[in-house]
Design a protein around this motif. Structure first.
Motif, short mmCIF file in Angstrom:
data_model
loop_
_atom_site.label_atom_id
_atom_site.label_comp_id
_atom_site.label_asym_id
_atom_site.label_seq_id
_atom_site.Cartn_x
_atom_site.Cartn_y
_atom_site.Cartn_z
N LEU A 55 51.86 30.22 38.03
CA LEU A 55 50.81 30.61 37.09
C LEU A 55 51.34 31.74 36.21
O LEU A 55 51.90 32.71 36.72
N ALA A 56 51.18 31.63 34.92
CA ALA A 56 51.76 32.60 33.99
C ALA A 56 50.83 33.77 33.67
O ALA A 56 51.29 34.80 33.22
N VAL A 57 49.55 33.61 33.88
CA VAL A 57 48.61 34.67 33.51
C VAL A 57 48.11 35.37 34.77
O VAL A 57 48.04 34.76 35.84
N PRO A 58 47.76 36.63 34.65
CA PRO A 58 47.25 37.33 35.83
C PRO A 58 45.88 36.81 36.23
O PRO A 58 45.07 36.44 35.38
N ALA A 59 45.64 36.77 37.52
CA ALA A 59 44.34 36.32 38.02
C ALA A 59 43.42 37.50 38.33
O ALA A 59 42.24 37.31 38.54
N TRP A 60 43.95 38.70 38.37
CA TRP A 60 43.19 39.87 38.80
C TRP A 60 42.08 40.27 37.84
O TRP A 60 41.13 40.92 38.23
N ASN A 61 42.19 39.93 36.57
CA ASN A 61 41.27 40.46 35.56
C ASN A 61 40.23 39.45 35.09
O ASN A 61 39.79 39.49 33.96
N GLY A 62 39.77 38.60 35.97
CA GLY A 62 38.83 37.56 35.59
C GLY A 62 37.37 37.97 35.55
O GLY A 62 36.53 37.20 35.13
N SER A 63 37.04 39.18 35.98
CA SER A 63 35.65 39.61 36.01
C SER A 63 35.48 40.97 35.33
O SER A 63 36.32 41.85 35.51
N PRO A 64 34.40 41.17 34.60
CA PRO A 64 34.16 42.49 34.03
C PRO A 64 33.65 43.50 35.06
O PRO A 64 33.64 44.69 34.80
N ASP A 65 33.28 43.02 36.26
CA ASP A 65 32.71 43.90 37.28
C ASP A 65 33.73 44.46 38.26
O ASP A 65 33.46 45.46 38.93
N PHE A 66 34.89 43.82 38.40
CA PHE A 66 35.87 44.25 39.40
C PHE A 66 37.22 43.64 39.08
O PHE A 66 37.33 42.71 38.28
N ASP A 67 38.25 44.16 39.74
CA ASP A 67 39.58 43.55 39.72
C ASP A 67 39.75 42.83 41.05
O ASP A 67 39.39 43.36 42.11
N SER A 68 40.29 41.62 41.02
CA SER A 68 40.38 40.76 42.19
C SER A 68 41.84 40.41 42.46
O SER A 68 42.51 39.82 41.61
N LEU A 69 42.33 40.80 43.63
CA LEU A 69 43.74 40.62 43.98
C LEU A 69 43.88 39.84 45.27
O LEU A 69 43.24 40.16 46.26
N ASP A 70 44.76 38.88 45.27
CA ASP A 70 44.95 38.14 46.51
C ASP A 70 45.90 38.84 47.46
O ASP A 70 46.12 38.36 48.57
N ILE B 204 41.87 41.54 48.19
CA ILE B 204 41.44 42.90 47.86
C ILE B 204 40.66 42.85 46.56
O ILE B 204 41.11 42.27 45.57
N THR B 205 39.48 43.46 46.57
CA THR B 205 38.67 43.58 45.37
C THR B 205 38.47 45.06 45.10
O THR B 205 38.18 45.84 46.01
N VAL B 206 38.66 45.45 43.82
CA VAL B 206 38.57 46.85 43.41
C VAL B 206 37.37 46.99 42.48
O VAL B 206 37.29 46.33 41.44
N PHE B 207 36.45 47.89 42.87
CA PHE B 207 35.25 48.18 42.08
C PHE B 207 35.40 49.58 41.51
O PHE B 207 35.80 50.51 42.21
N PHE B 208 35.00 49.75 40.25
CA PHE B 208 35.21 51.02 39.56
C PHE B 208 33.93 51.79 39.30
O PHE B 208 33.94 52.77 38.55
N ASP B 209 32.83 51.39 39.89
CA ASP B 209 31.61 52.17 39.73
C ASP B 209 30.64 51.88 40.88
O ASP B 209 30.74 50.87 41.56
N GLU B 210 29.72 52.81 41.06
CA GLU B 210 28.75 52.72 42.15
C GLU B 210 27.86 51.48 42.00
O GLU B 210 27.53 50.84 42.99
N GLY B 211 27.46 51.17 40.77
CA GLY B 211 26.56 50.03 40.56
C GLY B 211 27.16 48.72 41.02
O GLY B 211 26.48 47.92 41.67
#
Length: 188
Positions: free
Chosen positions: A36-51, A164-171
């Motif tokens: 896969l040539a594109v990153p999969a981590w940035n598919g959501s505006p709410d979090f970063d998603s890493l396998d 691993i999922t990374v969230f950047f805010d309390e909400g």
């Protein structure tokens, strides 16, 4: 490993200032058999998603990695004071400027907390606690939650994952019941 030893690993992030962030993803092949040539981590505006996970390099040169691990159970979040090895099975993305981490570069980490969860054998004979989430708090009160948690299409959400999922805010953390918002954690 004792829970206190794990917490010491995470607390070692206290006082650091992030200079660089690199995401590591398992290099899965596409349907055509090509990587896969594109990153999969940035598919959501709410979090970063890493396998797999990520590494933080501090401004003093120290490097830490956070991934899913199995020190206590399959799977929890883990942290170690060393870089991840670049291997051919991983795609590595420097996201220092490309992700929401960019707003946190140079800011001091003023707290690093572990949130524990648990599972029990079906017969109730054994209860196992494991680190599900980590919260990093920065000098400007920004927060980052890191969880062994996965969100998939169709509404699937689950903790204790090899993800691993990374969230950047309390909400966002509250919406996904991460860290102090989870109903099944024990903060130590």
């Amino acid at each position: 490993m004792k829970p206190s030893e794990f917490e010491e690993r995470v607390e070692a992030l206290f006082g650091g200032r992030i200079a660089r962030v690199r995401y590591h993803e398992i290099d899965y092949l596409g349907l055509d058999g090509e990587p896969l040539a594109v990153p999969a981590w940035n598919g959501s505006p709410d979090f970063d998603s890493l396998d797999y996970g990520f590494e933080l390099t501090m401004d003093d040169g120290r490097t830490y990695h956070v991934t899913w691990g199995a020190e206590f159970a399959q799977y929890g979040v883990t942290a170690q004071a060393k870089p991840l090895h670049d291997v051919s099975a991983n795609r590595v993305w420097d996201v220092s400027a490309a992700s929401r981490w960019a707003l946190l570069l140079g800011k001091q980490i003023v707290a690093a907390d572990v949130f524990w969860s648990w599972f029990e054998l079906a017969d109730g004979s054994q209860r196992t606690e494991y680190p599900q989430d980590i919260r990093l708090t920065f000098e400007d009160d920004s927060v980052v939650y890191v969880s062994a948690y996965e969100v998939r299409e169709g509404g699937f959400r689950m903790g204790m994952m090899d993800h691993i999922t990374v969230f950047f805010d309390e909400g966002a953390a509250e919406s996904h019941q991460i860290g102090p918002f989870a109903s099944d954690h024990r903060a130590v």
